[in-house]
Design an enzyme around this catalytic site. Structure first.
Site, PDB file in Angstrom:
ATOM      1  N   GLU A 175       0.833  -1.203   0.000  1.00  0.00           N
ATOM      2  CA  GLU A 175       0.000   0.000   0.000  1.00  0.00           C
ATOM      3  C   GLU A 175       0.870   1.255   0.000  1.00  0.00           C
ATOM      4  O   GLU A 175       0.561   2.234  -0.676  1.00  0.00           O
ATOM      5  CB  GLU A 175      -0.930   0.010   1.225  1.00  0.00           C
ATOM      6  N   GLU A 229      -5.270   5.189  -0.228  1.00  0.00           N
ATOM      7  CA  GLU A 229      -4.084   4.393   0.104  1.00  0.00           C
ATOM      8  C   GLU A 229      -3.682   4.623   1.564  1.00  0.00           C
ATOM      9  O   GLU A 229      -3.211   3.705   2.237  1.00  0.00           O
ATOM     10  CB  GLU A 229      -2.910   4.703  -0.832  1.00  0.00           C
ATOM     11  N   HIS A 277      -5.863   2.445   3.520  1.00  0.00           N
ATOM     12  CA  HIS A 277      -5.418   1.047   3.442  1.00  0.00           C
ATOM     13  C   HIS A 277      -4.199   0.824   4.339  1.00  0.00           C
ATOM     14  O   HIS A 277      -4.112  -0.190   5.036  1.00  0.00           O
ATOM     15  CB  HIS A 277      -5.092   0.662   1.992  1.00  0.00           C
ATOM     16  N   TYR A 297      -4.063  -1.078  11.988  1.00  0.00           N
ATOM     17  CA  TYR A 297      -5.163  -1.511  12.851  1.00  0.00           C
ATOM     18  C   TYR A 297      -5.146  -3.032  13.059  1.00  0.00           C
ATOM     19  O   TYR A 297      -5.326  -3.528  14.173  1.00  0.00           O
ATOM     20  CB  TYR A 297      -6.473  -1.053  12.189  1.00  0.00           C
ATOM     21  N   GLU A 345      -1.782  -3.243  -8.521  1.00  0.00           N
ATOM     22  CA  GLU A 345      -3.145  -3.199  -7.981  1.00  0.00           C
ATOM     23  C   GLU A 345      -4.093  -4.144  -8.704  1.00  0.00           C
ATOM     24  O   GLU A 345      -5.115  -4.525  -8.153  1.00  0.00           O
ATOM     25  CB  GLU A 345      -3.688  -1.762  -8.055  1.00  0.00           C
ATOM     26  N   GLU A 373      -9.765  -0.710  -4.719  1.00  0.00           N
ATOM     27  CA  GLU A 373      -8.747  -1.058  -5.719  1.00  0.00           C
ATOM     28  C   GLU A 373      -9.364  -1.257  -7.100  1.00  0.00           C
ATOM     29  O   GLU A 373      -8.728  -0.978  -8.111  1.00  0.00           O
ATOM     30  CB  GLU A 373      -7.977  -2.320  -5.306  1.00  0.00           C
ATOM     31  N   HIS A 385      -9.412   2.104  -8.479  1.00  0.00           N
ATOM     32  CA  HIS A 385      -8.044   2.537  -8.839  1.00  0.00           C
ATOM     33  C   HIS A 385      -7.650   1.942 -10.181  1.00  0.00           C
ATOM     34  O   HIS A 385      -7.115   2.620 -11.060  1.00  0.00           O
ATOM     35  CB  HIS A 385      -7.016   2.102  -7.780  1.00  0.00           C
TER      36      HIS A 385
HETATM   37 MN    MN Z   1      -4.804   1.321  -4.682  1.00  0.00          MN
HETATM   38 FE    FE Z   2      -4.622   0.304  -1.784  1.00  0.00          FE
END
Ligand code: MN
Ligand code: FE
Length: 337
Positions: free
Chosen positions: A80, A111, A114, A120, A184, A218, A221
């Site tokens: 990421e 991003e 992500h 987390y 990606e 994604e 993206h």
């Molecule tokens: Mn991405």
């Molecule tokens: Fe991503």
């Protein structure tokens, strides 16, 4: 390669005022931006409580499942950031069109979300951050994927790089194909399929839900990246030479091999009735979709072994899907497919 660079198009356009977003010229960029906003989410909205219980007890997950989860944490945790850095440090500078830049800012934010997801996950499961964040150098099947995209994009990271002719435009296209189509669009997909297969068996459902959200981001993206690539091709037809096309097909074949290697490394014995080879077949099916999306011939002619994945990844369905489920996206309650 014959001809001159088109200097009134989407990239390196000296006549564009990057601060004037209206009127817009490339509505698809605007639409991807809107789709991204409709998919807004943050990792903290997803409860990790059940995942933590399953991770800490000794009977919910097999050793192989734990291995697979760690490998995917290790790959995505750094992938990421690689993607985000490429976006901000290499892509943004050259894409001068303002509505595309608005999308790129949105993507950069996603991003960051992500990246936050893996922070987390590490925190809530109590994973060793040194181990996870070093896997992209210590695990050969992970570093091979990262090295591959980094090598494809080296020339763009040169601070003196400018798109000044068709040759440098090709180098830029290499970068876009490296990150949008390969990173990606291919390198994320064995991991997506594994984590979502696990979720379907009620294992690690919190992480699984986060992977679903990431996968939806994604897929936008990827759609933006392919539209950008196709627009550059349309505005500069002479850049898309038969040699370059053959080169791109070879890159994608090499990427599929690396992703297969990764799949066998992350999940050597298969998962819950799915063989590792099925994950590889899925990656091949996905690679054909990517090739088609940038007007190249299919290579694998593979059937989709996981129709349950297509709801989220099928780009042609994406639009309807977003329109019909908008309220659920906005409230980010429990995700039911
Ligand atoms: Mn991405
Ligand atoms: Fe991503």
């Amino acid at each position: 390669m014959e001809g001159r660079l088109n200097t009134s198009g989407i990239v390196s356009n000296s006549k564009t005022d990057p601060n004037k977003i209206l009127p817009m010229r490339y509505m698809w960029a605007r639409n991807h931006y809107k789709d991204g906003v409709a998919n807004n989410w943050t990792p903290e909205e997803v409860s990790m409580q059940k995942d933590v219980e399953q991770w800490k007890d000794s009977f919910s997950l097999t050793q192989d499942e734990r291995h697979m989860i760690l490998w995917n944490m290790g790959f995505f945790a750094t992938a990421e950031s690689l993607t985000a850095n490429n976006l901000v440090l290499a892509v943004y500078r050259h894409v001068t069109n303002p509505e595309c830049r608005q999308y790129l800012l949105r993507q950069a934010y996603e991003e960051a979300v992500h990246t936050d997801t893996f922070i987390y996950c590490c925190d809530s499961l109590g994973l060793n951050p040194d181990e996870i964040y070093n896997m992209y150098t210590t695990i050969p099947s992970i570093s091979a994927k990262d090295e591959f995209v980094i090598n494809l994009t080296k020339s763009i990271f040169d601070p003196n790089f400018e798109i000044k002719d068709l040759k440098t435009l090709q180098a830029f296209l290499h970068d876009l194909i490296g990150y949008y189509v390969i990173m990606e669009g291919i390198f994320f997909y064995a991991g997506f399929a594994m984590m979502l297969a696990l979720k379907r068996q009620n294992k690690m459902i919190g992480i699984g839900e986060q992977f679903e959200y990431i996968m939806r981001d994604e897929s936008i993206h990827l759609a933006f990246g392919c539209d950008l690539i196709n627009t550059i091709k349309k505005e500069n037809p002479s850049v898309w030479t038969p040699e370059f096309q053959a080169d791109v097909i070879e890159l994608i074949k090499k990427a599929v091999k690396l992703e297969a290697q990764y799949a066998f490394d992350a999940c050597p014995t298969g998962l819950l009735g799915i063989s590792t080879q099925q994950f590889v077949n899925y990656v091949e099916y996905i690679a054909d979709r990517r090739l088609e999306r940038i007007d190249l011939p299919k290579v694998y002619l593979q059937e989709n072994p996981f129709p349950w994945m297509s709801q989220a990844t099928d780009l042609s369905k994406e639009k309807n899907f977003f329109e019909s489920r908008v309220t659920e996206y906005r409230t980010a309650g429990s995700l039911e497919w």
